[in-house]
Design an enzyme around this catalytic site. Structure first.
Site, PDB file in Angstrom:
ATOM      1  CD1 TRP A   1     -18.988  11.880  12.120  1.00 56.19           C
ATOM      2  CD2 TRP A   1     -18.751  10.064  10.773  1.00 56.19           C
ATOM      3  NE1 TRP A   1     -18.499  10.917  12.926  1.00 56.19           N
ATOM      4  CE2 TRP A   1     -18.239   9.713  12.078  1.00 56.19           C
ATOM      5  CE3 TRP A   1     -18.780   9.269   9.694  1.00 56.19           C
ATOM      6  CZ2 TRP A   1     -18.002   8.381  12.129  1.00 56.19           C
ATOM      7  CZ3 TRP A   1     -18.166   7.967   9.986  1.00 56.19           C
ATOM      8  CH2 TRP A   1     -17.908   7.443  11.278  1.00 56.19           C
TER       9      TRP A   1
ATOM     10  CB  THR B   1      -0.942   0.071   1.213  1.00 57.99           C
ATOM     11  OG1 THR B   1      -0.099   0.094   2.345  1.00 57.99           O
ATOM     12  CG2 THR B   1      -1.831  -1.153   1.309  1.00 57.99           C
TER      13      THR B   1
ATOM     14  CD  GLU C   1      -5.245  -2.491   1.560  1.00 64.14           C
ATOM     15  OE1 GLU C   1      -5.564  -1.986   0.535  1.00 64.14           O
ATOM     16  OE2 GLU C   1      -4.788  -2.049   2.617  1.00 64.14           O
TER      17      GLU C   1
ATOM     18  CE  LYS D   1     -15.056  10.449  13.509  1.00 62.24           C
ATOM     19  NZ  LYS D   1     -13.831   9.891  13.285  1.00 62.24           N
TER      20      LYS D   1
HETATM   21  P1  ADP Z   1      -3.339   4.139  -0.528  1.00 59.97           P
HETATM   22  O1  ADP Z   1      -3.664   5.512  -1.052  1.00 59.97           O
HETATM   23  O2  ADP Z   1      -3.422   3.855   0.826  1.00 59.97           O
HETATM   24  O3  ADP Z   1      -2.068   3.577  -1.123  1.00 59.97           O
HETATM   25  P2  ADP Z   1      -4.805   2.626  -2.471  1.00 59.97           P
HETATM   26  O4  ADP Z   1      -3.906   3.272  -3.525  1.00 59.97           O
HETATM   27  O5  ADP Z   1      -5.061   1.282  -2.267  1.00 59.97           O
HETATM   28  O6  ADP Z   1      -4.332   3.199  -0.864  1.00 59.97           O
HETATM   29  O7  ADP Z   1      -6.354   3.698  -2.582  1.00 59.97           O
HETATM   30  C1  ADP Z   1      -7.441   3.125  -1.913  1.00 59.97           C
HETATM   31  C2  ADP Z   1      -8.037   4.193  -1.337  1.00 59.97           C
HETATM   32  O8  ADP Z   1      -8.339   5.432  -2.398  1.00 59.97           O
HETATM   33  C3  ADP Z   1      -9.538   3.819  -0.872  1.00 59.97           C
HETATM   34  O9  ADP Z   1      -9.546   3.204   0.162  1.00 59.97           O
HETATM   35  C4  ADP Z   1     -10.110   5.090  -0.891  1.00 59.97           C
HETATM   36  O10 ADP Z   1     -10.189   5.936   0.321  1.00 59.97           O
HETATM   37  C5  ADP Z   1      -9.466   5.967  -2.035  1.00 59.97           C
HETATM   38  N1  ADP Z   1     -10.273   5.825  -3.424  1.00 59.97           N
HETATM   39  C6  ADP Z   1     -10.291   5.086  -4.280  1.00 59.97           C
HETATM   40  N2  ADP Z   1     -11.122   5.217  -5.092  1.00 59.97           N
HETATM   41  C7  ADP Z   1     -11.771   6.212  -4.877  1.00 59.97           C
HETATM   42  C8  ADP Z   1     -13.099   6.873  -5.367  1.00 59.97           C
HETATM   43  N3  ADP Z   1     -13.571   6.928  -6.437  1.00 59.97           N
HETATM   44  N4  ADP Z   1     -13.639   7.673  -4.529  1.00 59.97           N
HETATM   45  C9  ADP Z   1     -12.884   8.331  -3.224  1.00 59.97           C
HETATM   46  N5  ADP Z   1     -12.039   7.666  -2.820  1.00 59.97           N
HETATM   47  C10 ADP Z   1     -11.487   6.664  -3.474  1.00 59.97           C
END
Ligand code: ADP
Length: 538
Positions: A441, A184, A328, A436
């Site tokens: 929220w 991640t 994930e 919050k």
């Molecule tokens: P990270 O940014 O922690 O590496 P990822 O690249 O796996 O994680 O991104 C996943 C996260 O990106 C999701 O849990 C969500 O918060 C955000 N995300 C992905 N697609 C969308 C979307 N269409 N709208 C809002 N948030 C999104």
């Protein structure tokens, strides 16, 4: 009673064989790191994938060995996807934007045996090399003429594969064998390892090929802006081979002008990327007066898609479609593909639906729960923590010290969402970003999207700052457009009719640019640090 069908393993090699049998003339085009355009066919790629598989085997790469790669979207990394997984080894794609410390951490944590890299990243590899604990050999993804110096012997990819034969006897093994791994990007915490199985990738590839998902078909061309170094470029290297789509790899040049030029010269129908790259590309065409001649659709995910972007692209005849997923989830969870009957409606009627993340892919179950874990209704209004399960969703992080799933077997995404009775999910926020305030929220995404509608706003991010009475209140941080100079008051007034009163930002601050993380998303953790202790107006 058990069914009496053959039990054949679902391996990514089968996708490759299928492509070679059926789409051998389909092109794969790359803007190379060295500069020129490289062009070959699926049949040509197959020969080189076999050469690579032979070379890796001859070098002693065994099942389960980890092969790290730090590379751009190019035909060489594409070859690695199929060759490394095909011999039963694991391709660990490393995100160069993680920075040296995190890159060294993930390579050591994954225990990579070999490290392949694009020459752009030679300085990064040279810097982390002294910290490497398991890497036995380094390979530059280039030819002899462009080989870099990183202070140790570097093998050259082109020479390495040249020795291998152009055919290969692909082994068969359990479909639950790992094919790839990705960490991640640490937008909200330290990097965690996700280990994809052949089975997960193959089933996701079937789903991605459906018209309700990516929706490309033979004869189309797709340019993945999403990097192959993060979550398999949203599965596109597999999906395109499954359905016979031409792939156009942008290499290292991801600026608006370079992307536009490639989209146009290669007649690309479909592309995929995070909102920041879509925004850059839109600003480029607006600035230069260019038109998209071929691009029809774009998948936008990784962060919320804004009304401003949807409308901006619609003016050029391009439909931006929202998707949601996570590292994930390999990564696809939802895609917002709408039937023609809805797309034909007036913009103001369909926009609220287009702003949602979309409906779940087949085999992906979604539910929302409250803080006590109680399941909440799918009424489109109630929001709660989004949890998922499915065959391409993580069961456990790599070397996890505590369980990854809930007691009843769901993965908690860390996102807050609503789900409506028609199955459309909308991300309200990340649980860590939601504001919050006074027991309620407020969605930072809603405020950002409203701010982006202001003609003078190029980009916007909202964070909660502490407030003596309300616990937290929203602070809106804005990047102005080059040609505009809106005041904080003007923006606040603009937002009033567009947001519930509780969501009106208490203050607006201007910055030159927003901090972006390793996947091009706004790093709110950095903004929270920058504005720590921010004094809101009384
Ligand atoms: P990270 O940014 O922690 O590496 P990822 O690249 O796996 O994680 O991104 C996943 C996260 O990106 C999701 O849990 C969500 O918060 C955000 N995300 C992905 N697609 C969308 C979307 N269409 N709208 C809002 N948030 C999104």
């Amino acid at each position: 009673m058990r069914g009496l069908m053959m039990d054949r393993p679902l391996l990514t090699t089968e996708i490759l064989k299928h492509a070679v049998r059926n789409f051998r003339h389909t092109e794969i085009v790359t803007r190379t790191v060295e500069g020129p355009i490289h062009r070959y066919t699926v049949a040509d790629s197959y020969k080189r994938i076999c050469q690579l598989a032979n070379a890796l085997t001859a070098m002693g790469v065994k099942r389960g060995d980890r092969v790290g790669v730090i590379g751009w979207n190019t035909y060489r990394q594409f070859e690695m996807y199929y060759a490394v997984g095909g011999i039963g080894a694991v391709l660990h794609t490393v995100n160069p934007r993680l920075g040296p410390d995190n890159a060294a951490f993930v390579i050591n944590h994954a225990e990579d045996d070999y490290l392949f890299f694009d020459t752009t990243f030679a300085p990064l590899v040279a810097a982390i090399r002294p910290q490497m604990k398991t890497v036995k050999a380094y390979f530059a993804l280039t030819d002899r003429a462009h080989a870099p110096d990183i202070g140790v012997d570097v093998h050259v990819y082109e020479n390495f594969i040249a020795e291998g034969a152009e055919s290969f006897e692909w082994p068969e093994f359990d479909e639950n064998t790992a094919v790839a791994m990705c960490y991640t990007s640490g937008t909200t915490g330290g990097p965690k390892g996700v280990l994809y199985s052949h089975r997960a990738i193959v089933i996701q590839t079937f789903a991605c090929g459906l018209p309700i998902a990516i929706g490309c078909k033979e004869g189309d061309a797709l340019l993945p802006i999403v990097p192959m170094f993060h979550v398999n470029a949203w599965n596109t290297p597999y999906t395109c081979m499954m359905v016979g789509v031409k792939q156009v790899f942008p290499g290292p040049k991801l600026d608006g002008e370079s992307l536009f030029e490639l989209l146009d010269s290669e007649k690309v129908d479909y592309s995929a990327g995070v909102p920041t790259v879509w925004l850059n590309l839109l600003q480029y065409v607006e600035r230069t007066g260019k038109e998209f001649r071929y691009l029809k659709k774009g998948l936008c995910g990784g962060a919320a898609l804004s009304e401003a972007l949807i409308k901006g692209y619609e003016r050029y005849g391009v439909e931006l479609q929202q998707g949601w997923g996570m590292t994930e989830m390999s990564p696809l969870g939802t895609v917002n593909s709408l039937p023609k009957s809805i797309l034909d409606k007036p913009q103001n009627e369909r926009l609220p639906l287009q702003l949602k993340a979309g409906r779940a892919m087949p085999f992906v179950d979604m539910r929302i729960v409250d803080d006590a874990g109680e399941v909440l209704p799918h009424d489109g209004v109630t929001d709660g923590r989004l949890q998922v399960r499915g065959p391409w969703i993580i069961g456990s992080y790599y070397k996890a010290e505590k369980p990854t799933l809930t007691i009843d077997g769901w993965f908690d995404t860390g996102d807050v969402a609503t789900i409506d009775p028609d199955g459309f999910m909308q991300i309200t926020d990340r649980a860590k970003d939601v504001i919050k305030t006074g027991g309620e929220w407020v969605s930072s995404i809603d405020i950002e999207n409203a701010a982006l509608m202001h003609p003078g706003v190029a980009n916007a991010a909202v964070i909660g700052v502490s407030h003596p009475k309300w616990q937290e209140r929203p602070l809106l941080i804005v990047v102005k457009r080059d040609d505009a100079d809106p005041s904080a008051e003007e923006i606040k007034e603009f937002l009033k009719p567009r947001l519930d009163k509780i969501a009106w930002p208490d203050a607006v601050e201007f910055v030159d640019e927003l901090p972006l993380g390793a996947t091009g998303k706004v790093l709110k953790t950095e903004l929270r640090k920058k504005f720590k202790g921010y004094a809101l107006p009384a």
